[in-house]
Scaffold this active site. Structure first.
Site, PDB file in Angstrom:
ATOM      1  CG  ASN A 124      -0.365   0.680   2.420  1.00 44.25           C
ATOM      2  OD1 ASN A 124      -0.414   1.914   2.560  1.00 44.25           O
ATOM      3  ND2 ASN A 124       0.252  -0.104   3.302  1.00 44.25           N
ATOM      4  CG  PHE A 128      -0.616   9.232   6.988  1.00 44.81           C
ATOM      5  CD1 PHE A 128      -0.535   7.877   7.248  1.00 44.81           C
ATOM      6  CD2 PHE A 128       0.392  10.068   7.477  1.00 44.81           C
ATOM      7  CE1 PHE A 128       0.538   7.344   7.972  1.00 44.81           C
ATOM      8  CE2 PHE A 128       1.465   9.547   8.200  1.00 44.81           C
ATOM      9  CZ  PHE A 128       1.544   8.188   8.443  1.00 44.81           C
ATOM     10  CB  SER A 189       3.751   5.733   7.203  1.00 48.06           C
ATOM     11  OG  SER A 189       3.353   5.725   5.846  1.00 48.06           O
ATOM     12  CG  ASN A 191       3.087   4.616   1.769  1.00 52.83           C
ATOM     13  OD1 ASN A 191       3.890   4.262   0.905  1.00 52.83           O
ATOM     14  ND2 ASN A 191       2.371   3.760   2.467  1.00 52.83           N
ATOM     15  CB  THR A 192       4.187  10.693   4.984  1.00 49.91           C
ATOM     16  OG1 THR A 192       2.816  10.303   5.017  1.00 49.91           O
ATOM     17  CG2 THR A 192       4.286  12.196   5.221  1.00 49.91           C
ATOM     18  CE  LYS A 230       2.674   0.292  12.885  1.00 43.36           C
ATOM     19  NZ  LYS A 230       1.278   0.122  12.457  1.00 43.36           N
ATOM     20  CG  ASN A 259       4.257   1.365   9.554  1.00 46.43           C
ATOM     21  OD1 ASN A 259       3.568   0.910   8.641  1.00 46.43           O
ATOM     22  ND2 ASN A 259       3.998   2.516  10.142  1.00 46.43           N
TER      23      ASN A 259
END
Ligand SMILES: Cc1cc2nc3c(=O)[nH]c(=O)nc-3n(C[C@H](O)[C@H](O)[C@H](O)COP(=O)(O)O)c2cc1C
Length: 361
Positions: A124, A128, A189, A191-192, A230, A259
């Site tokens: 994925n 967010f 994450s 993805n940021t 996390k 994560n």
């Protein structure tokens, strides 16, 4: 083959239906699932009946909170916290909502979620997508009182520069503080842009120092609510060691490990359509690394830092192995997509039968 309990309605029917929705689009299946659980959650009678049937009691106390069983829903599944009673009905022992950000944001362009069934994995790059911290606070303020602990995962808004990250996280913590039982600081994450850089020692020390100070201020002299961090499975031992030192110095209540990963090791699908997609990989291929990280944090902190183990739990024995590696609680996401609620029950049962080896912390 995905784990399936004997006669599991989920594996025989529900998964097939869900996976075929919207021409097989995983995000449509996700929205339909959340929608169904939200509708179920609006009916207290059926929720209570299902919970009595499905929730396996295996209670434990971790960072001062009483959990009815050790199996939680991992962050990202219910980002806006719309289906809490629905998750309770399925037998979860806690839910981590979010990740939410201070500013509402749409996330990355679609498509951004891929199934890799041969590996029982997902990739994925959601980024967010969420309605923002204030909307979540409003929902939790007016919603029913949850029957299990609710963690709230907070992350950095995409529009906020890394240099202003502390204020962004702090705003979310302030808005949400009355409504969460614990807070997860998501710095992992993939993805940021720039987010994972917040795991670097100096930045992490600053961020966690400010957030634990804020939690103390918001507790008005009482016991502050637990703040956890996390981490990514892609950190090396030295970097994880630094995270542990920062946690000890800043009264961080625990570590959530891990994560999703940027690694593609152990993946059956390597073609452009699936395995080569950008984003974080979750599910079975992550299991071994997640277990290593959990064991490392448990060992290096001499068992003083509670760990929530998450990553690649595809069947009950995987959950038990994470608990044996030192996790106090576990969470599932991808395994739940493939195996359904039987996985939650199976882990709780296995933990209870094993005598809850890692016990109360
Ligand atoms: C679609 C998707 C979205 C996710 N979103 C978040 C998120 O918003 N915040 C977060 O901390 N983790 C997020 N995660 C990571 C999961 O919480 C979990 O750490 C990871 O998937 C490993 O567990 P699993 O192998 O059981 O899926 C997401 C995972 C997936 C698959």
């Amino acid at each position: 083959m995905p784990y399936s309990a004997p006669y599991s309605l989920y594996s025989q029917l529900v998964r097939k239906v869900l996976f075929s929705l919207g021409g097989g689009d995983p995000e449509i299946a996700h929205h339909r699932t959340i929608g169904a659980l939200r509708a179920l959650g609006a009916r207290p009678g059926p929720v209570a009946a299902l919970r009595a049937l499905l929730a396996v009691p295996a209670p434990r106390t971790v960072f001062g909170l009483r959990f009815p069983n050790p199996v939680g829903l991992a962050a990202g599944m219910d980002k806006d916290g719309v289906a809490l009673p629905g998750w309770a009905a399925l037998g979860f022992g806690h839910v981590e909502v979010g990740t939410v950000t201070w500013h509402p944001q749409p996330g990355n362009p679609l498509p951004r979620l891929y199934r890799l069934p041969a590996s029982e994995a997902l990739i994925n790059r959601m980024g967010f997508n969420n309605a923002g911290a204030r909307a979540l606070a409003q929902r939790l303020r007016t919603g029913p009182t949850p029957s299990m602990p609710v963690g709230i995962s907070i992350g950095k808004s995409k529009v906020t520069p890394v240099a202003e990250a502390v204020e962004d996280y702090r705003s979310s913590l302030r808005a949400l503080y009355p409504y969460g039982d614990y807070f997860a600081v998501n710095v992992s994450s993939p993805n940021t842009p720039g987010l994972r850089g917040l795991q670097d020692r100096a930045l992490l020390d600053d961020l966690l120092g400010e957030l634990t100070t804020e939690a103390r201020a918001l507790a008005y002299g009482g016991r502050p609510k637990p703040v956890l961090v996390k981490i990514a499975p892609d950190l090396d031992d030295a970097a994880i060691g630094e995270v542990i030192e920062v946690c000890a110095a800043r009264s961080v209540a625990g570590v959530i490990a891990t994560n999703t990963t940027l690694s593609r090791d152990g993946l059956a699908e390597r073609d452009v359509a699936t395995g080569a997609q950008a984003g974080g990989l979750s599910g079975r291929p992550l299991a071994r690394r997640a277990r290593e990280v959990v064991a490392f944090v448990h060992r290096e902190s001499a068992g003083t830092l509670p760990v929530i183990g998450v990553g690649g739990i595809a069947e009950p024995s995987d959950g038990l192995r994470l608990l044996d590696a030192g996790a106090s609680l576990v969470q599932v996401y991808t395994g739940f997509v493939y195996a359904g609620p039987a996985l939650v029950r199976g882990i709780s049962r296995a933990a209870r039968a094993a005598g809850a080896a890692s016990g109360d912390r």
